[in-house]
Enzyme design. Structure first.
Site, mmCIF file in Angstrom:
data_model
loop_
_atom_site.group_PDB
_atom_site.id
_atom_site.type_symbol
_atom_site.label_atom_id
_atom_site.label_comp_id
_atom_site.label_asym_id
_atom_site.label_seq_id
_atom_site.Cartn_x
_atom_site.Cartn_y
_atom_site.Cartn_z
ATOM 1 N N ASP A 1 0.836 -1.205 0.000
ATOM 2 C CA ASP A 1 0.000 0.000 0.000
ATOM 3 C C ASP A 1 0.870 1.255 0.000
ATOM 4 O O ASP A 1 0.595 2.227 -0.710
ATOM 5 C CB ASP A 1 -0.916 0.030 1.225
ATOM 6 C CG ASP A 1 -1.515 -1.321 1.533
ATOM 7 O OD1 ASP A 1 -1.843 -2.041 0.579
ATOM 8 O OD2 ASP A 1 -1.644 -1.659 2.722
ATOM 9 N N SER A 2 1.913 1.238 0.821
ATOM 10 C CA SER A 2 2.808 2.392 0.905
ATOM 11 C C SER A 2 3.554 2.601 -0.407
ATOM 12 O O SER A 2 3.785 3.742 -0.835
ATOM 13 C CB SER A 2 3.808 2.192 2.049
ATOM 14 O OG SER A 2 3.141 1.936 3.262
#
Length: 309
Positions: free
Chosen positions: A253-254
């Site tokens: 996600d990051s």
């Protein structure tokens, strides 16, 4: 504004112990409770790297309030749809030798809740893009994400999709701006195998995804790196710095949030986006949760990128 949708958010409880054995008390340490969910992580990374982002999601009970308050403390506005029940708490345990991920189903939602989310999307100010991430809660109707994408399109916005469900394949027909499968999802959903040492195979897989409707693809493979294709050109990138993996939970996600923070505003800056994305993913796996991105700048210098088409 880039909004993110986390239909099934969670509190992530990260904890460490020295070994794990059955039928005995396990003493843990370094407990970290974080407001989480894949879309939230994308927003947190966007916000950290200078791209304002707001969060949509279904939230319930005391745990839902904890997530909403925590996200706002991190500088992201939240537009919650409140539902009955308790937002889930997921447990991630690092025993020193293995990582154990215990993920709950989440608070169920109803058609009424879905309608409230669609109405919310219809009213959002400055909706340029919606990034849809993560699993769906119990009770979600089969067509919910189709309705979400259609409403964003009605508003003139673009869509980014990062989900593990076979629904990803169906959503490709609506030509999302970007999808971010990992290598496991590529195999499970599309029946395609890719490795970091097989550029030809990766190009075939990426072309298949473009043919099904994806405008751009960011294909992540954990520590092995990532491929990116915009339909004309393709690149491979990886961080060569030897990091110590504590938890992989928030890394993908990051990585997506970091990449979007560069590439979304300037589609020519693919290599800059990949360099930041790989450095961010490498830093995050060293942390319980998302961490504070403290070593991203250091790791940028250890990212190798090659254009493969």
């Amino acid at each position: 504004m880039i909004y993110t949708l986390t239909a099934n958010p969670a509190i992530d409880y990260n904890v460490t112990c020295d070994g794990l054995a059955p039928d005995c008390v396990t003493r843990t340490r370094d407990a970290v409770y974080t407001p989480n969910g894949k879309g939230l992580n994308v927003s947190f990374a966007l916000q950290h790297f200078g791209e304002p982002s707001s969060i949509l999601g279904f939230f319930a009970g005391f745990s839902g309030r904890f997530i909403v308050d925590g996200a706002r403390e991190r500088g992201c506005e939240v537009f919650p749809v409140w539902v009955d029940g308790i937002t889930r708490v997921n447990v991630f345990l690092n025993s020193g030798e293995h990582e154990y991920n215990m993920v709950n189903a989440g608070a169920p939602i109803s058609r009424h809740d879905e309608d409230a989310m669609i109405e919310l999307i219809a009213s959002l100010p400055e909706l340029e893009c919606l990034s849809i991430s993560g699993s769906l809660p119990p009770g979600t109707s089969d067509g919910f994400l189709d309705r979400v994408v259609e409403k964003v399109r009605e508003r003139g916005g673009e869509v980014v999709v990062d989900i593990s469900s076979p629904l990803l394949r169906r959503l490709l027909a609506q030509r999302p701006l970007l999808i971010k499968p990992n290598d496991d999802e590529l195999r499970d959903i599309f029946g395609l195998e890719v490795s970091a040492n097989d550029d030809a195979g990766a190009l075939c897989a990426l072309e298949h995804l473009h043919e099904e409707g994806a405008q751009a693809v960011l294909l992540t493979m954990g520590g092995a790196g990532a491929y990116f294709s915009d339909g004309r050109h393709a690149w491979f990138a990886r961080c060569t710095y030897p990091v110590r993996v504590l938890s992989t939970v928030c890394a993908g996600d990051s990585t997506l949030g970091a990449f979007l923070s560069v590439w979304y505003r300037d589609r020519s800056r693919v290599e800059d986006g990949l360099r930041l994305a790989m450095a961010t993913g490498a830093n995050v796996v060293e942390c319980a949760g998302q961490g504070d991105f403290a070593r991203v700048e250091e790791y940028r210098g250890h990212v190798e990128i090659r254009q493969i088409r």
